[in-house]
Design a protein around this motif. Structure first.
Motif, PDB file in Angstrom:
ATOM      1  N   ILE A 162      13.793  -3.045  -0.905  1.00  0.00           N
ATOM      2  CA  ILE A 162      13.792  -2.410  -1.916  1.00  0.00           C
ATOM      3  C   ILE A 162      14.210  -1.363  -1.901  1.00  0.00           C
ATOM      4  CG2 ILE A 162      12.418  -1.356  -4.088  1.00  0.00           C
ATOM      5  CD1 ILE A 162       9.743  -2.986  -2.895  1.00  0.00           C
ATOM      6  N   ARG A 163      14.982  -0.819  -2.882  1.00  0.00           N
ATOM      7  CA  ARG A 163      16.011   0.585  -2.973  1.00  0.00           C
ATOM      8  C   ARG A 163      16.945   1.205  -3.792  1.00  0.00           C
ATOM      9  NH1 ARG A 163      17.777  -4.200  -0.789  1.00  0.00           N
ATOM     10  NH2 ARG A 163      19.997  -4.016  -0.317  1.00  0.00           N
ATOM     11  N   ARG A 164      17.048   2.327  -3.768  1.00  0.00           N
ATOM     12  CA  ARG A 164      18.000   2.735  -4.754  1.00  0.00           C
ATOM     13  C   ARG A 164      19.240   1.490  -4.966  1.00  0.00           C
ATOM     14  NH1 ARG A 164      16.679   6.299  -8.962  1.00  0.00           N
ATOM     15  NH2 ARG A 164      14.453   6.968  -8.304  1.00  0.00           N
ATOM     16  N   ASP A 165      19.731   1.697  -6.396  1.00  0.00           N
ATOM     17  CA  ASP A 165      21.425   1.631  -6.202  1.00  0.00           C
ATOM     18  C   ASP A 165      22.309   2.782  -6.904  1.00  0.00           C
ATOM     19  OD1 ASP A 165      24.205   0.550  -6.499  1.00  0.00           O
ATOM     20  OD2 ASP A 165      23.652  -0.877  -8.141  1.00  0.00           O
ATOM     21  N   PHE A 166      22.459   3.807  -5.695  1.00  0.00           N
ATOM     22  CA  PHE A 166      23.677   4.721  -6.309  1.00  0.00           C
ATOM     23  C   PHE A 166      24.750   4.827  -6.743  1.00  0.00           C
ATOM     24  CE2 PHE A 166      20.564   5.762  -2.355  1.00  0.00           C
ATOM     25  CZ  PHE A 166      19.687   6.396  -2.459  1.00  0.00           C
ATOM     26  N   SER A 167      25.025   3.421  -6.716  1.00  0.00           N
ATOM     27  CA  SER A 167      26.586   3.667  -8.286  1.00  0.00           C
ATOM     28  C   SER A 167      26.609   4.008  -9.607  1.00  0.00           C
ATOM     29  CB  SER A 167      27.115   2.229  -7.505  1.00  0.00           C
ATOM     30  OG  SER A 167      25.867   1.098  -8.113  1.00  0.00           O
ATOM     31  N   VAL A 168      25.037   3.608  -9.846  1.00  0.00           N
ATOM     32  CA  VAL A 168      24.872   3.085 -11.359  1.00  0.00           C
ATOM     33  C   VAL A 168      23.381   4.550 -11.242  1.00  0.00           C
ATOM     34  CG1 VAL A 168      25.100   1.410 -11.663  1.00  0.00           C
ATOM     35  CG2 VAL A 168      23.373   1.360 -10.764  1.00  0.00           C
ATOM     36  N   GLU A 169      23.259   5.257 -12.440  1.00  0.00           N
ATOM     37  CA  GLU A 169      22.269   6.402 -12.732  1.00  0.00           C
ATOM     38  C   GLU A 169      20.780   5.930 -12.448  1.00  0.00           C
ATOM     39  OE1 GLU A 169      21.057   9.517 -16.395  1.00  0.00           O
ATOM     40  OE2 GLU A 169      22.610   8.126 -16.502  1.00  0.00           O
ATOM     41  N   ASN A 170      20.785   4.645 -13.003  1.00  0.00           N
ATOM     42  CA  ASN A 170      18.971   4.173 -12.720  1.00  0.00           C
ATOM     43  C   ASN A 170      19.006   3.004 -12.461  1.00  0.00           C
ATOM     44  OD1 ASN A 170      18.047   5.980 -14.168  1.00  0.00           O
ATOM     45  ND2 ASN A 170      18.514   5.461 -16.092  1.00  0.00           N
ATOM     46  N   GLY A 171      19.633   2.041 -10.962  1.00  0.00           N
ATOM     47  CA  GLY A 171      19.829   0.970 -10.302  1.00  0.00           C
ATOM     48  C   GLY A 171      18.586   0.704  -9.206  1.00  0.00           C
ATOM     49  N   ILE A 172      19.026   0.079  -9.081  1.00  0.00           N
ATOM     50  CA  ILE A 172      17.592  -1.009  -8.020  1.00  0.00           C
ATOM     51  C   ILE A 172      18.200  -2.222  -7.148  1.00  0.00           C
ATOM     52  CG2 ILE A 172      15.464  -1.310  -7.531  1.00  0.00           C
ATOM     53  CD1 ILE A 172      14.711  -0.541 -10.430  1.00  0.00           C
TER      54      ILE A 172
ATOM     55  N   GLU B  29      19.964  -2.675 -13.623  1.00  0.00           N
ATOM     56  CA  GLU B  29      20.086  -1.627 -13.917  1.00  0.00           C
ATOM     57  C   GLU B  29      19.161  -0.863 -15.151  1.00  0.00           C
ATOM     58  OE1 GLU B  29      23.774   1.688 -15.861  1.00  0.00           O
ATOM     59  OE2 GLU B  29      23.872  -0.612 -15.668  1.00  0.00           O
ATOM     60  N   THR B  30      18.313  -0.273 -15.270  1.00  0.00           N
ATOM     61  CA  THR B  30      17.150  -0.241 -16.119  1.00  0.00           C
ATOM     62  C   THR B  30      17.643   1.024 -16.713  1.00  0.00           C
ATOM     63  OG1 THR B  30      16.128   1.515 -14.466  1.00  0.00           O
ATOM     64  CG2 THR B  30      15.558  -0.156 -14.228  1.00  0.00           C
ATOM     65  N   LYS B  31      16.856   1.072 -18.667  1.00  0.00           N
ATOM     66  CA  LYS B  31      17.366   1.525 -19.554  1.00  0.00           C
ATOM     67  C   LYS B  31      16.195   3.285 -19.434  1.00  0.00           C
ATOM     68  CE  LYS B  31      17.178  -1.812 -23.074  1.00  0.00           C
ATOM     69  NZ  LYS B  31      17.136  -3.038 -24.263  1.00  0.00           N
ATOM     70  N   LYS B  32      15.047   2.904 -18.646  1.00  0.00           N
ATOM     71  CA  LYS B  32      14.672   4.275 -18.501  1.00  0.00           C
ATOM     72  C   LYS B  32      14.260   4.234 -17.246  1.00  0.00           C
ATOM     73  CE  LYS B  32      11.010   3.658 -21.813  1.00  0.00           C
ATOM     74  NZ  LYS B  32      10.072   3.008 -22.006  1.00  0.00           N
ATOM     75  N   PRO B  33      14.747   6.358 -16.261  1.00  0.00           N
ATOM     76  CA  PRO B  33      14.482   6.636 -15.183  1.00  0.00           C
ATOM     77  C   PRO B  33      13.285   6.111 -15.004  1.00  0.00           C
ATOM     78  CG  PRO B  33      14.424   8.282 -16.237  1.00  0.00           C
ATOM     79  CD  PRO B  33      15.009   6.933 -18.007  1.00  0.00           C
ATOM     80  N   PHE B  34      13.575   6.070 -13.397  1.00  0.00           N
ATOM     81  CA  PHE B  34      11.978   5.663 -12.187  1.00  0.00           C
ATOM     82  C   PHE B  34      12.115   6.694 -11.353  1.00  0.00           C
ATOM     83  CE2 PHE B  34      15.840   2.835 -11.395  1.00  0.00           C
ATOM     84  CZ  PHE B  34      15.725   3.216  -9.933  1.00  0.00           C
TER      85      PHE B  34
ATOM     86  N   TYR C 184      10.543  -4.617 -15.659  1.00  0.00           N
ATOM     87  CA  TYR C 184      10.962  -4.610 -17.742  1.00  0.00           C
ATOM     88  C   TYR C 184      10.245  -4.901 -18.843  1.00  0.00           C
ATOM     89  CZ  TYR C 184      12.959  -6.832 -22.284  1.00  0.00           C
ATOM     90  OH  TYR C 184      13.321  -7.297 -23.451  1.00  0.00           O
ATOM     91  N   LYS C 185       9.249  -4.627 -18.168  1.00  0.00           N
ATOM     92  CA  LYS C 185       7.884  -3.786 -19.363  1.00  0.00           C
ATOM     93  C   LYS C 185       7.846  -2.351 -18.939  1.00  0.00           C
ATOM     94  CE  LYS C 185       4.307  -5.588 -16.817  1.00  0.00           C
ATOM     95  NZ  LYS C 185       2.913  -6.704 -16.927  1.00  0.00           N
ATOM     96  N   ASN C 186       7.750  -2.014 -17.886  1.00  0.00           N
ATOM     97  CA  ASN C 186       8.280  -0.653 -17.601  1.00  0.00           C
ATOM     98  C   ASN C 186       9.058   0.915 -17.849  1.00  0.00           C
ATOM     99  OD1 ASN C 186       5.009   0.228 -16.544  1.00  0.00           O
ATOM    100  ND2 ASN C 186       5.817  -2.147 -15.517  1.00  0.00           N
ATOM    101  N   TYR C 187       9.774  -0.025 -17.603  1.00  0.00           N
ATOM    102  CA  TYR C 187      11.367   0.765 -17.907  1.00  0.00           C
ATOM    103  C   TYR C 187      12.895   0.476 -18.877  1.00  0.00           C
ATOM    104  CZ  TYR C 187       9.358   2.328 -14.053  1.00  0.00           C
ATOM    105  OH  TYR C 187       8.342   3.600 -12.970  1.00  0.00           O
ATOM    106  N   GLY C 188      12.319  -1.376 -18.855  1.00  0.00           N
ATOM    107  CA  GLY C 188      14.111  -1.926 -19.680  1.00  0.00           C
ATOM    108  C   GLY C 188      14.536  -1.586 -18.782  1.00  0.00           C
ATOM    109  N   ILE C 189      15.676  -2.621 -18.998  1.00  0.00           N
ATOM    110  CA  ILE C 189      16.718  -3.933 -18.306  1.00  0.00           C
ATOM    111  C   ILE C 189      18.338  -3.457 -19.255  1.00  0.00           C
ATOM    112  CG2 ILE C 189      17.530  -5.714 -17.016  1.00  0.00           C
ATOM    113  CD1 ILE C 189      14.767  -5.992 -15.670  1.00  0.00           C
ATOM    114  N   LYS C 190      18.968  -2.644 -18.523  1.00  0.00           N
ATOM    115  CA  LYS C 190      19.879  -2.976 -19.538  1.00  0.00           C
ATOM    116  C   LYS C 190      20.617  -4.015 -18.771  1.00  0.00           C
ATOM    117  CE  LYS C 190      22.791   0.748 -19.952  1.00  0.00           C
ATOM    118  NZ  LYS C 190      23.141   2.070 -19.343  1.00  0.00           N
TER     119      LYS C 190
END
Length: 332
Positions: A293-303, A245-250, A144-150
């Protein structure tokens, strides 16, 4: 620093006993400690730092003359609502583990890794969040601090100790083919998608606790959150699967580095060697374990990741004691 007079309300229950044990471990500067419980438990003996203490009935006359500075509350919610307002009269600062005041607007909901300063307010009751919320927000906060959360999707796998002694006994009975007396169905060899009461919309109170408490702790009502909570046949430590799902890319490597350096978190993720958080790993530990920890490929910025923590320790007793330690430190 002056020594404090400390009380535990609900001292004979599962969380109250865990509070006592952790206080012994952490060696706070305590002058007098008092143990309170129901009338049925009054007169029982509790040993604290090898000294004998008698449990007293929790009532106004028994707290009135003790000059208690702080109290850790392990009462259930109805009793906390009834009793804790009385403590203001005696200048007792109460750190409450129940759900009674968590969503009260003018009472802070505190996780020391995130918002400890909220405890420094003029009221006398400080709320500690739900066990599954605590371990989730500790893990989410660096993101949340680094990328924001949607958006957040919680799915929990919660141990029976979250229901106290009754849940533990139901699991023990079920393992030996006994009938359940507490849960609506057998918990042994089973999973119950049902924690706390159902609401009219089909969610449970436990699920909505996670939704509402997360927003309050982060101070951000814009986050979209949903939750499904389930009880599993494990004695201790909750596992929470978190999709965010974050607001910023990572970069995923940066997420690993953030977790690696965050206080209160142990990065436990080496899937090639079958290293990932499990309840048995977190049992008896203070930290929140994070892994898978892995990327969620179903959304643009998902973990996707999981968090695991000892629910009666970090998820309850320890969080209240960490708040207490913060308050004591600020009074130096």
């Amino acid at each position: 620093m002056n020594k404090i007079n400390l009380a535990i309300f609900g001292a004979t229950g599962l969380v109250g006993q865990k509070m006592k044990h952790i206080l012994e471990e952490r060696n706070l500067n305590i002058d007098n400690i008092y143990f309170f419980a129901s009338k049925n438990s009054a007169g029982k003996v509790i040993f604290f730092n090898s000294k004998e203490h008698f449990v007293e009935e929790l009532c106004e006359k028994n707290i009135a003359n003790k000059k208690i500075d702080y109290a850790l509350c392990a009462l259930d919610s109805p009793l906390a609502k009834e009793f804790l307002p009385l403590t203001k009269k005696y200048n007792i600062t109460v750190i409450d583990n129940s759900s009674a005041f968590r969503m009260t607007d003018d009472i802070p909901l505190v996780v020391p890794e995130i918002n400890p300063e909220k405890a420094l307010y003029e009221g006398n009751i400080i709320a500690s969040p739900n066990c599954s919320t605590i371990q989730s927000v500790v893990a989410l906060y660096p993101i949340y601090k680094n990328y924001g959360i949607k958006r957040i999707i919680y799915t929990t796998y919660q141990a029976v100790s979250g229901s106290g002694v009754n849940g533990i006994e139901d699991l023990k009975r079920g393992l030996w083919d006994g009938e359940n007396r507490f849960y609506p169905h057998q918990i042994a060899y089973n999973v119950l998608p049902h924690i706390d009461d159902f609401l009219d919309d089909g969610y449970t109170k436990e699920e909505m606790k996670m939704v509402n408490e997360t927003k309050k702790i982060f101070g951000d009502n814009s986050i979209k959150i949903t939750a499904t909570t389930a009880r599993v046949p494990v004695y201790d430590s909750h596992l929470v699967s978190i999709n965010v799902e974050t607001k910023k890319p990572f970069e995923l490597t940066d997420i690993f580095d953030i977790f690696k350096n965050e206080p209160g978190i142990i990065l436990y993720d080496d899937v090639k060697n079958n290293i990932y958080p499990m309840p048995i790993v977190a049992r008896g530990r203070n930290e929140v374990f994070v892994g898978r920890i892995r990327r969620d490929f179903s959304v643009e910025n998902g973990i996707n990741f999981i968090s695991v923590a000892d629910n009666t320790r970090k998820g309850a007793a320890l969080n209240t004691i960490q708040i207490l330690e913060y308050l004591i430190d600020k009074q130096k």
